[in-house]
Motif scaffolding. Structure first.
Motif, PDB file in Angstrom:
ATOM      1  N   MET A   1      -3.424   1.410   6.680  1.00 53.28           N
ATOM      2  CA  MET A   1      -3.584   3.209   6.826  1.00 53.28           C
ATOM      3  C   MET A   1      -2.106   3.892   6.409  1.00 53.28           C
ATOM      4  SD  MET A   1      -5.795   5.990   8.773  1.00 53.28           S
ATOM      5  CE  MET A   1      -7.542   4.619   8.520  1.00 53.28           C
TER       6      MET A   1
ATOM      7  N   THR B   1       1.091  -0.938  -0.023  1.00 49.20           N
ATOM      8  CA  THR B   1      -0.310  -0.032   0.144  1.00 49.20           C
ATOM      9  C   THR B   1       0.545   0.940  -0.416  1.00 49.20           C
ATOM     10  OG1 THR B   1      -1.940  -1.234   1.018  1.00 49.20           O
ATOM     11  CG2 THR B   1      -1.835   1.420   1.500  1.00 49.20           C
TER      12      THR B   1
ATOM     13  N   ILE C   1      -6.192   3.660   1.662  1.00 51.98           N
ATOM     14  CA  ILE C   1      -5.771   2.802   2.496  1.00 51.98           C
ATOM     15  C   ILE C   1      -6.335   1.550   1.596  1.00 51.98           C
ATOM     16  CG2 ILE C   1      -7.364   3.531   4.366  1.00 51.98           C
ATOM     17  CD1 ILE C   1      -9.377   2.588   3.187  1.00 51.98           C
TER      18      ILE C   1
ATOM     19  N   ALA D   1      -8.920   1.674   9.939  1.00 49.50           N
ATOM     20  CA  ALA D   1      -7.206   0.445   9.915  1.00 49.50           C
ATOM     21  C   ALA D   1      -7.648  -0.155  11.171  1.00 49.50           C
ATOM     22  CB  ALA D   1      -6.381   0.772   9.272  1.00 49.50           C
TER      23      ALA D   1
ATOM     24  N   SER E   1      -1.194   3.029  10.487  1.00 46.53           N
ATOM     25  CA  SER E   1      -1.071   1.778  11.221  1.00 46.53           C
ATOM     26  C   SER E   1      -0.856   0.618  11.740  1.00 46.53           C
ATOM     27  CB  SER E   1      -2.704   0.486  10.701  1.00 46.53           C
ATOM     28  OG  SER E   1      -2.229   0.826   9.428  1.00 46.53           O
TER      29      SER E   1
ATOM     30  N   THR F   1     -10.603  -4.109   7.776  1.00 50.78           N
ATOM     31  CA  THR F   1     -10.014  -2.418   6.780  1.00 50.78           C
ATOM     32  C   THR F   1     -11.660  -2.267   6.531  1.00 50.78           C
ATOM     33  OG1 THR F   1      -7.642  -2.272   6.239  1.00 50.78           O
ATOM     34  CG2 THR F   1      -8.928  -0.772   4.797  1.00 50.78           C
TER      35      THR F   1
ATOM     36  N   SER G   1      -4.405  -5.349   6.005  1.00 48.63           N
ATOM     37  CA  SER G   1      -4.974  -4.106   6.785  1.00 48.63           C
ATOM     38  C   SER G   1      -4.322  -3.122   6.779  1.00 48.63           C
ATOM     39  CB  SER G   1      -5.851  -4.698   7.925  1.00 48.63           C
ATOM     40  OG  SER G   1      -6.023  -3.031   8.493  1.00 48.63           O
TER      41      SER G   1
END
Length: 341
Positions: free
Chosen positions: A311, A158, A171, A271, A319, A257, A309
């Protein structure tokens, strides 16, 4: 006529009569008056102002008051007055706040405001929640594929995808390249139409809807403004209420998420950290749904979770992913917000 002579033989002067004497006196008086009072007021061919009497200050010559330029009538052929040009608006200076120690982040520019807070919604659970508020009616949520390509074998973390598109916030998405079913629409383009579950649909007017993929006419929806769709689920909040049941293959407490929308049009991204003993164990689907409802969502949807998951904000993951070395799993897509152009 008799001529009179004096005894010496000279001619005698005729004695003056009284009328002649009176005329002579009057003539002399007129000459004297003219010399005394009339002469200072005359010169040949010109009129001059008399000198003021002695001891009286001389008054300044009378002048007309000045006429303001604005009161002067404009010539008939003068161009019409134009209103002054409206000054250009001052550009909005982006505002950025980062306080990772206390779990507070914020960003604002001319198009969007993002407020992020690390929370503890349940005992033994840590989550990071972001409220994304549009300011100009433009759609702030955008999507990106790993390496800019849709495909099952194209992946990146990500944070890497976010960096590649200049995102300020991101996200993970639904990991659409992990499976071969579902309806996938991104940026108004249909990439896959293989109905399998409920989809989250985002329209160009900014509204979110959860639709049954079996009932979706993608071509018709595209003409109605369908811009993005995600296929993962389950639906968490529908029309401001919790569903009676949840269809999910991943039960129990896990990293999660989710994305949702409030009644005022703002978006909520969450998240949830999990699988981290002593720090955060994660949430069940039911707990996540209740959490999104508590955050004010009238629509909410579960995206890929577990090690996926994540952020991201302003160059960093904020996160705590549960993957190796606290790094998130590589995925095929993200949702993100870019700075205003």
């Amino acid at each position: 006529m008799e001529t009179r002579y004096s005894p010496s033989g000279k001619k005698r002067k005729r004695p003056m009569r009284w009328q002649q004497k009176a005329a002579l006196v009057l003539s002399g008086a007129l000459v004297f008056a003219f010399c005394a009072f009339g002469l200072p007021y005359m010169v040949v061919g010109d009129v001059v102002q008399a000198s003021p009497p002695t001891g009286t200050p001389s008054a300044p010559p009378a002048t007309l008051p000045a006429v303001p330029a604005s009161a002067s009538p404009a010539p008939s052929d003068a161009p019409a007055e134009t209103a002054p040009a409206t000054p250009e608006p001052t550009p909005f200076v982006p505002i950025l706040t980062e306080d990772a120690e206390n779990g507070v982040w914020a960003y604002e520019d001319a198009a969007v405001r993002i407020d992020i807070e690390r929370q503890q919604p349940l005992d033994g659970v840590v989550a990071t929640a972001a409220v994304i508020t549009p300011k100009q009616g433009a759609l702030p949520l955008r999507t990106a594929f790993a390496e800019g390509t849709f495909g099952q074998n194209v992946r990146a973390r990500t944070r890497e995808i976010a960096d590649s598109v200049g995102a300020v916030f991101a996200i993970n998405g639904d990991y659409c390249g992990f499976r071969d079913d579902g309806i996938i629409v991104r940026d108004g383009v249909s990439y896959r139409e293989n109905p399998a579950r409920d989809a989250l649909c985002l329209f160009q007017d900014g509204t979110m809807q959860i639709l049954d993929e079996d009932e979706m006419d993608v071509e018709a929806l595209l003409t109605q403004g369908l811009w993005d769709s995600w296929s993962f689920g389950p639906a968490l909040v529908v029309d401001g209420a919790l569903p009676e049941r949840y269809d999910t293959d991943v039960s129990g407490k896990n990293p999660r998420t989710a994305i949702g929308q409030r009644a005022d049009g703002s978006y909520v991204a969450v998240a949830v950290d999990g699988r981290l003993p002593g720090y955060s164990e994660g949430m069940t689907i039911e707990e996540l749904a209740q959490y999104m409802l508590n955050l004010g969502c009238v629509t909410a949807y579960n995206l890929d979770g577990g090690m996926t998951s994540c952020m991201y904000f302003n160059g960093n993951v904020i996160s705590t992913p549960c993957g190796t070395a606290n790094q998130e799993r590589s995925v095929s897509d993200i949702l993100f917000v870019a700075p205003a152009e």
